[in-house]
Design a protein around this motif. Structure first.
Motif, PDB file in Angstrom:
ATOM      1  N   LEU A 179       5.653   6.250   1.096  1.00  0.00           N
ATOM      2  CA  LEU A 179       6.221   5.202   1.925  1.00  0.00           C
ATOM      3  C   LEU A 179       5.167   3.347   1.787  1.00  0.00           C
ATOM      4  N   PHE A 180       5.760   2.691   1.289  1.00  0.00           N
ATOM      5  CA  PHE A 180       5.054   1.857   0.582  1.00  0.00           C
ATOM      6  C   PHE A 180       5.271   0.179   1.192  1.00  0.00           C
ATOM      7  N   VAL A 181       4.131  -0.032   2.203  1.00  0.00           N
ATOM      8  CA  VAL A 181       3.247  -1.022   3.640  1.00  0.00           C
ATOM      9  C   VAL A 181       3.122  -2.070   2.610  1.00  0.00           C
ATOM     10  N   GLY A 182       3.770  -3.424   3.630  1.00  0.00           N
ATOM     11  CA  GLY A 182       3.338  -4.906   3.145  1.00  0.00           C
ATOM     12  C   GLY A 182       3.467  -6.057   4.149  1.00  0.00           C
ATOM     13  N   TYR A 183       2.645  -6.534   3.914  1.00  0.00           N
ATOM     14  CA  TYR A 183       2.969  -7.539   5.363  1.00  0.00           C
ATOM     15  C   TYR A 183       3.551  -9.051   4.683  1.00  0.00           C
ATOM     16  N   GLU A 203       5.894  -6.218   9.476  1.00  0.00           N
ATOM     17  CA  GLU A 203       4.987  -5.353   8.056  1.00  0.00           C
ATOM     18  C   GLU A 203       6.558  -4.868   7.522  1.00  0.00           C
ATOM     19  N   LEU A 204       6.792  -5.124   6.005  1.00  0.00           N
ATOM     20  CA  LEU A 204       7.611  -4.434   5.681  1.00  0.00           C
ATOM     21  C   LEU A 204       7.494  -3.222   5.213  1.00  0.00           C
ATOM     22  N   ARG A 205       8.797  -2.573   5.542  1.00  0.00           N
ATOM     23  CA  ARG A 205       7.928  -0.817   5.547  1.00  0.00           C
ATOM     24  C   ARG A 205       9.339   0.072   4.567  1.00  0.00           C
ATOM     25  N   LEU A 206       9.020   0.419   2.411  1.00  0.00           N
ATOM     26  CA  LEU A 206       9.619   0.519   2.507  1.00  0.00           C
ATOM     27  C   LEU A 206       9.007   1.737   1.807  1.00  0.00           C
ATOM     28  N   TYR A 207      10.829   3.132   2.621  1.00  0.00           N
ATOM     29  CA  TYR A 207      10.214   4.452   2.499  1.00  0.00           C
ATOM     30  C   TYR A 207      11.465   4.691   1.348  1.00  0.00           C
ATOM     31  N   THR A 231      -0.403  11.546 -11.678  1.00  0.00           N
ATOM     32  CA  THR A 231      -0.682  10.390 -12.427  1.00  0.00           C
ATOM     33  C   THR A 231      -0.327   9.477 -10.665  1.00  0.00           C
ATOM     34  N   PRO A 232      -1.036   8.406 -10.989  1.00  0.00           N
ATOM     35  CA  PRO A 232      -0.577   7.353  -9.159  1.00  0.00           C
ATOM     36  C   PRO A 232       0.585   7.145  -9.544  1.00  0.00           C
ATOM     37  N   VAL A 233       1.542   6.927  -8.241  1.00  0.00           N
ATOM     38  CA  VAL A 233       2.538   6.143  -8.012  1.00  0.00           C
ATOM     39  C   VAL A 233       2.124   4.476  -7.602  1.00  0.00           C
ATOM     40  N   ARG A 234       3.142   4.139  -8.574  1.00  0.00           N
ATOM     41  CA  ARG A 234       3.158   2.335  -8.915  1.00  0.00           C
ATOM     42  C   ARG A 234       4.001   1.631  -7.684  1.00  0.00           C
ATOM     43  N   PRO A 235       3.826   1.487  -7.172  1.00  0.00           N
ATOM     44  CA  PRO A 235       4.799   0.461  -5.767  1.00  0.00           C
ATOM     45  C   PRO A 235       4.999  -0.098  -6.396  1.00  0.00           C
ATOM     46  N   SER A 247       0.764  -0.909   0.054  1.00  0.00           N
ATOM     47  CA  SER A 247      -0.020  -0.003  -0.144  1.00  0.00           C
ATOM     48  C   SER A 247       0.857   1.364   0.218  1.00  0.00           C
ATOM     49  N   ILE A 248       0.538   2.392  -0.286  1.00  0.00           N
ATOM     50  CA  ILE A 248       1.302   3.844  -0.856  1.00  0.00           C
ATOM     51  C   ILE A 248       0.522   4.726   0.625  1.00  0.00           C
ATOM     52  N   ILE A 249       1.881   5.434   1.000  1.00  0.00           N
ATOM     53  CA  ILE A 249       1.690   6.260   1.822  1.00  0.00           C
ATOM     54  C   ILE A 249       1.930   7.604   2.149  1.00  0.00           C
ATOM     55  N   LYS A 250       1.751   8.744   1.429  1.00  0.00           N
ATOM     56  CA  LYS A 250       2.912   9.607   0.652  1.00  0.00           C
ATOM     57  C   LYS A 250       2.727  10.202   2.103  1.00  0.00           C
TER      58      LYS A 250
END
Length: 123
Positions: free
Chosen positions: A116-120, A107-111, A49-53, A35-38
Motif C-alpha cells: 500500500l502506497f500512501v500520499g497526501y 489521502e491517496l492510497r495505491l494498493y 532491495t527496498p520497493v520503489r514507490p 510512503s510504503i506500507i507492506k
C-alpha cells in the motif's frame, strides 16, 4: 585569460539553464510523495532491495503516473476517512482524472498485491 574565459562560459551556461527552468515552471506538476506500507509478507524473510514507490504527479485534477504495476487507487477524505473516489489503474494507463467536485485535503492510497502506497494531496 583561460580563467576569465572559463568564468564567462560558466556564467553563460548558468543563465541559459535558468531561462529554461523558468520556461518549464509554467507547466510544472506537483510531485506526490508516497510512503510504503507492506500488506503481506513476500519471500522467506530474506533481505531484499527496498520497493520503489510509484512516481505520481498532480496537475490540477489529473494524476500522472510514470511506469508502474497494476494498482487500485483510492482517494480518502481526511474528515471521516471515507473513500470518495476509487478506480483500478492498469499498468498501461498513465493518467487518471479525479472528479472536479473534490476540494480540500485527501489521502491517496495505491494498493498493489503486496503493498500500500500512501500520499497526501490538496485539491
Amino acid at each position: 585569460m583561460k580563467k576569465l574565459l572559463f568564468t564567462i562560459m560558466f556564467l553563460f551556461s548558468f543563465l541559459l539553464t535558468g531561462s529554461f527552468t523558468d520556461f518549464n515552471s509554467a507547466n510544472a506538476q506537483q510531485q506526490v510523495n508516497l510512503s510504503i506500507i507492506k500488506t503481506k509478507p513476500i519471500g522467506h524473510n530474506v533481505p531484499r532491495t527496498p520497493v520503489r514507490p510509484p512516481v505520481v504527479y498532480l496537475d490540477d485534477y489529473t494524476l500522472t503516473f510514470e511506469s508502474h504495476a497494476d494498482f487500485t487507487l483510492q482517494v480518502v477524505s481526511f474528515d471521516d476517512e471515507s473513500v470518495v473516489f476509487e478506480t483500478s489503474v492498469p499498468s498501461s494507463v498513465s493518467e487518471v482524472q479525479l472528479p472536479s467536485y473534490l476540494t480540500g485535503e485527501y489521502e491517496l492510497r495505491l494498493y498493489t498485491d503486496s503493498f500500500l502506497f500512501v500520499g497526501y494531496v490538496e485539491l
